[in-house]
Motif scaffolding. Structure first.
Motif, short mmCIF file in Angstrom:
data_model
loop_
_atom_site.label_atom_id
_atom_site.label_comp_id
_atom_site.label_asym_id
_atom_site.label_seq_id
_atom_site.Cartn_x
_atom_site.Cartn_y
_atom_site.Cartn_z
N GLN A 149 43.40 -8.82 7.16
CA GLN A 149 42.10 -8.24 7.49
C GLN A 149 41.24 -8.37 6.23
OE1 GLN A 149 40.96 -7.60 10.28
NE2 GLN A 149 39.32 -6.12 10.17
N ARG A 150 40.54 -9.49 6.12
CA ARG A 150 39.86 -9.82 4.86
C ARG A 150 38.66 -8.92 4.57
NH1 ARG A 150 39.09 -15.96 4.65
NH2 ARG A 150 37.04 -15.52 5.54
N THR A 151 38.19 -8.20 5.56
CA THR A 151 37.08 -7.27 5.33
C THR A 151 37.53 -6.01 4.60
OG1 THR A 151 37.46 -6.44 7.56
CG2 THR A 151 35.69 -8.05 7.27
N ALA A 152 38.84 -5.82 4.48
CA ALA A 152 39.39 -4.69 3.71
C ALA A 152 39.64 -5.19 2.29
CB ALA A 152 40.66 -4.18 4.35
N GLN A 153 38.83 -4.75 1.35
CA GLN A 153 38.89 -5.31 0.00
C GLN A 153 39.38 -4.28 -1.01
OE1 GLN A 153 35.30 -7.23 -1.27
NE2 GLN A 153 36.28 -8.19 -3.03
N VAL A 154 40.31 -4.72 -1.86
CA VAL A 154 40.85 -3.87 -2.92
C VAL A 154 40.81 -4.65 -4.23
CG1 VAL A 154 42.37 -2.74 -1.24
CG2 VAL A 154 43.27 -4.60 -2.65
N TRP A 155 40.93 -3.90 -5.33
CA TRP A 155 40.93 -4.50 -6.66
C TRP A 155 42.13 -3.97 -7.45
CZ3 TRP A 155 36.71 -2.60 -4.12
CH2 TRP A 155 35.63 -3.47 -3.92
N SER A 156 42.79 -4.86 -8.17
CA SER A 156 43.96 -4.47 -8.98
C SER A 156 43.84 -5.04 -10.38
CB SER A 156 45.27 -4.96 -8.34
OG SER A 156 45.51 -4.34 -7.12
N THR A 157 44.54 -4.41 -11.32
CA THR A 157 44.58 -4.94 -12.68
C THR A 157 45.59 -6.08 -12.75
OG1 THR A 157 46.28 -3.36 -13.36
CG2 THR A 157 43.98 -2.71 -13.68
N PHE A 158 45.35 -7.01 -13.65
CA PHE A 158 46.23 -8.14 -13.86
C PHE A 158 46.40 -8.36 -15.35
CE2 PHE A 158 44.86 -8.74 -9.56
CZ PHE A 158 45.94 -9.37 -8.93
N PRO A 159 47.48 -9.03 -15.76
CA PRO A 159 47.72 -9.23 -17.19
C PRO A 159 46.58 -9.97 -17.88
CG PRO A 159 49.67 -9.81 -15.90
CD PRO A 159 48.57 -9.56 -14.92
N ASP A 160 46.27 -9.54 -19.10
CA ASP A 160 45.25 -10.23 -19.88
C ASP A 160 45.84 -10.87 -21.13
OD1 ASP A 160 45.80 -7.95 -21.27
OD2 ASP A 160 43.75 -7.16 -21.25
N THR A 161 47.17 -10.98 -21.20
CA THR A 161 47.83 -11.71 -22.29
C THR A 161 48.75 -12.76 -21.66
OG1 THR A 161 49.76 -10.23 -22.43
CG2 THR A 161 47.81 -9.64 -23.74
N TRP A 162 48.92 -13.88 -22.35
CA TRP A 162 49.73 -14.97 -21.82
C TRP A 162 51.18 -14.55 -21.64
CZ3 TRP A 162 47.99 -19.24 -19.64
CH2 TRP A 162 46.68 -19.66 -19.95
N ARG A 163 51.68 -13.72 -22.55
CA ARG A 163 53.08 -13.32 -22.47
C ARG A 163 53.38 -12.56 -21.18
NH1 ARG A 163 55.76 -9.24 -26.81
NH2 ARG A 163 56.69 -10.99 -27.90
N VAL A 164 52.57 -11.57 -20.89
CA VAL A 164 52.80 -10.77 -19.68
C VAL A 164 52.47 -11.59 -18.43
CG1 VAL A 164 52.25 -8.61 -18.51
CG2 VAL A 164 52.30 -8.69 -21.00
N PHE A 165 51.43 -12.43 -18.52
CA PHE A 165 51.08 -13.30 -17.41
C PHE A 165 52.27 -14.20 -17.03
CE2 PHE A 165 49.55 -17.42 -15.85
CZ PHE A 165 48.71 -17.05 -14.82
N GLY A 166 52.90 -14.80 -18.04
CA GLY A 166 54.04 -15.66 -17.78
C GLY A 166 55.21 -14.91 -17.17
N LYS A 167 55.47 -13.70 -17.66
CA LYS A 167 56.58 -12.89 -17.14
C LYS A 167 56.33 -12.50 -15.69
CE LYS A 167 57.42 -9.47 -20.01
NZ LYS A 167 58.87 -9.39 -20.18
N GLN A 168 55.09 -12.11 -15.38
CA GLN A 168 54.76 -11.71 -14.01
C GLN A 168 54.89 -12.89 -13.06
OE1 GLN A 168 50.56 -11.14 -12.64
NE2 GLN A 168 51.15 -8.99 -12.48
N ARG A 169 54.37 -14.05 -13.46
CA ARG A 169 54.43 -15.23 -12.60
C ARG A 169 55.88 -15.69 -12.41
NH1 ARG A 169 49.77 -16.33 -9.65
NH2 ARG A 169 48.13 -15.21 -10.77
N LEU A 170 56.70 -15.55 -13.42
CA LEU A 170 58.10 -15.94 -13.29
C LEU A 170 58.81 -15.05 -12.27
CD1 LEU A 170 60.50 -17.64 -14.21
CD2 LEU A 170 60.82 -16.05 -16.11
N ARG A 171 58.54 -13.74 -12.33
CA ARG A 171 59.15 -12.83 -11.35
C ARG A 171 58.68 -13.17 -9.94
NH1 ARG A 171 56.81 -8.27 -12.63
NH2 ARG A 171 55.62 -7.87 -10.74
N TRP A 172 57.37 -13.38 -9.78
CA TRP A 172 56.84 -13.72 -8.46
C TRP A 172 57.44 -15.02 -7.93
CZ3 TRP A 172 50.86 -12.72 -9.25
CH2 TRP A 172 50.66 -11.34 -9.37
N ALA A 173 57.55 -16.02 -8.81
CA ALA A 173 58.07 -17.32 -8.37
C ALA A 173 59.53 -17.21 -7.94
CB ALA A 173 57.93 -18.34 -9.50
#
Length: 443
Positions: free
Chosen positions: A243-267
């Motif tokens: 339901q794309r009309t329901a919009q939310v916002w979340s925080t995401f990593p702003d450092t490469w180290r945490v970004f890489g760790k998060q993407r690795l877990r998701w993958a």
């Protein structure tokens, strides 16, 4: 003008691969354009269940106020016993608080939906801010009794900088491409993101045992709760919808180290879920869903052919061909990102960065496939040891040297996204809900 032989040897396969990949994209994009959200009013009582673990108190307070500004029956916060700061924040609002000493997110979700008293349950992350009409919008698809779960559109909240812009681009691509086409063709989304996913409570109770006792190759699963719940709902013959009309916002990593760790877990979670699903009959009852799973897996490999050819062209110093290839990437990715560029035209200048990050993510996906059996959260001090989910120290998770930083465990302070007090929402269709104390009639 004759070209050197290596252009034909390397360029022809690359061109054919490009045409194939564009064809695969059009198979998704055409139905995605035809997607429409549910519009007829519909309403059921709904509870919000939120597992809370070491959340930024400022972000958490903004999120709580946005949920309360929506018309829901109750907000249930399942807070880890180690998180005194968030317990203090919760005490300021009319919410139910359950304090848990069990490590891991899954048990917190289970406790929450068992405590809920309504027909619908929204499972929400503690850093997710809702627009004022999210509840009203997510009710609508449930008018179809076949639908067991509903997903929302997400964008980046608060964070600024390169990674925030790139992440926002990836999110819009996901919700205007893959998820939209899956919703139109079969009403079977591959994953209702855990940042906000709404389910019929009776179905959560029905799948609870399998959810809590998931294993992969004999190892209990720690993360991937959103993929697992989505799969369990679909396995039982129910449908899932965006339901794309329901919009939310979340925080995401702003450092490469945490970004890489998060993407690795998701993958890792995606490989586990999709490989298991493709080995079972139920997914082939949703042919388009099966197609997108296969296509996503293959693209993890094919995406790297382009940069490999670019590197070779740089080595042989064919600058003209390098420029042509770079221009093609700019044009082709811009075409695929049109829904996002309409909202944020300045992202056109981030397209080269988007392309490079896509390559990095493809490498991370390959690493995830090679280490798919490992069960660590990576951005939380929780892991599976001897078949049990336990709290951990900051010891590193061993992995290939190329991604040592992505595997290293960071402290809570490093994993927290710093935001100013109630930061403004970036340019969006509409902003988040007003603060609790600003609402009319609030004490």
């Amino acid at each position: 003008m004759s070209l050197p032989l290596y252009y034909y040897v390397l360029g022809t396969p690359l061109g054919v691969l490009g045409l194939v990949r564009w064809g695969c994209w059009l198979v998704r994009r055409i139905p995605a354009v035809l997607y429409r959200p549910f519009t007829e009013p519909y309403r059921l009582p709904m509870s919000i269940v939120v597992p809370v673990y070491q959340e930024d108190p400022v972000v958490f307070a903004a999120a709580v106020e946005s949920w309360l500004a929506n018309d829901v029956a109750e907000v249930i916060l399942v807070i880890d016993e180690s998180d005194a700061a968030c317990r203090e924040v919760a005490a300021r609002y009319p919410v139910r608080v359950l304090v848990t000493d069990v490590p891991g997110k899954r048990d917190a979700l289970r406790r929450g939906w068992n405590a809920a008293r309504t027909e619908l349950v929204a499972l929400v992350d503690s850093d997710t801010v809702w627009a004022p009409d999210v509840a009203a919008e997510v009710f609508k698809p449930f008018a179809d009794p076949r639908i067991g779960g509903v997903g929302t559109r997400q964008n980046v909240y608060g964070s600024k900088g390169f990674l925030a812009r790139i992440t926002d681009m990836f999110l819009d691509h996901r919700y205007f491409d893959e998820n939209a086409s899956q919703s139109l063709l079969g009403k079977a989304m591959s994953c209702l993101s855990g940042r906000t996913a709404v389910y019929r409570r009776r179905l959560l109770l029905e799948v609870e045992h399998e959810f809590m006792n998931e294993t992969f190759w004999g190892v209990p699963c720690l993360s991937g709760d959103d993929k697992r719940l989505t799969t369990l709902i679909l396995e039982r013959g129910h449908l899932t919808y965006l339901q794309r009309t329901a919009q939310v916002w979340s925080t995401f990593p702003d450092t490469w180290r945490v970004f890489g760790k998060q993407r690795l877990r998701w993958a890792r979670n995606t490989w586990r879920s999709d490989l298991r699903a493709l080995s079972r009959r139920w997914v082939w009852r949703h042919p388009f869903l099966a197609y997108t799973m296969v296509d996503k897996g293959i693209s993890s490999f094919t995406l790297l052919f382009g940069p490999a050819f670019m590197i070779y062209s740089l080595v042989v110093q064919n600058w003209v061909f390098c420029a042509v290839l770079a221009a093609w990437w700019q044009i082709s990715r811009s075409a695929k990102m049109l829904p996002h560029l309409r909202r944020r035209p300045s992202s056109f200048f981030f397209i080269p960065g988007y392309v490079v990050v896509s390559w990095i993510m493809a490498l991370i996906k390959l690493q995830a496939l090679l280490t798919v059996r490992r069960q660590r959260w990576l951005t939380r001090q929780v892991a599976v040891r001897d078949g049990e989910v336990v709290r951990t120290t900051t010891e590193p998770d061993p992995g290939p040297a190329a991604f040592a930083d992505a595997e290293a465990t960071v402290s809570d302070a490093e994993a927290t996204v710093e935001l100013p007090a109630i930061p403004p929402i970036p340019r969006q269709r509409r902003g988040p809900a007003p603060m609790w104390h600003e609402r009319e009639g609030a004490a």
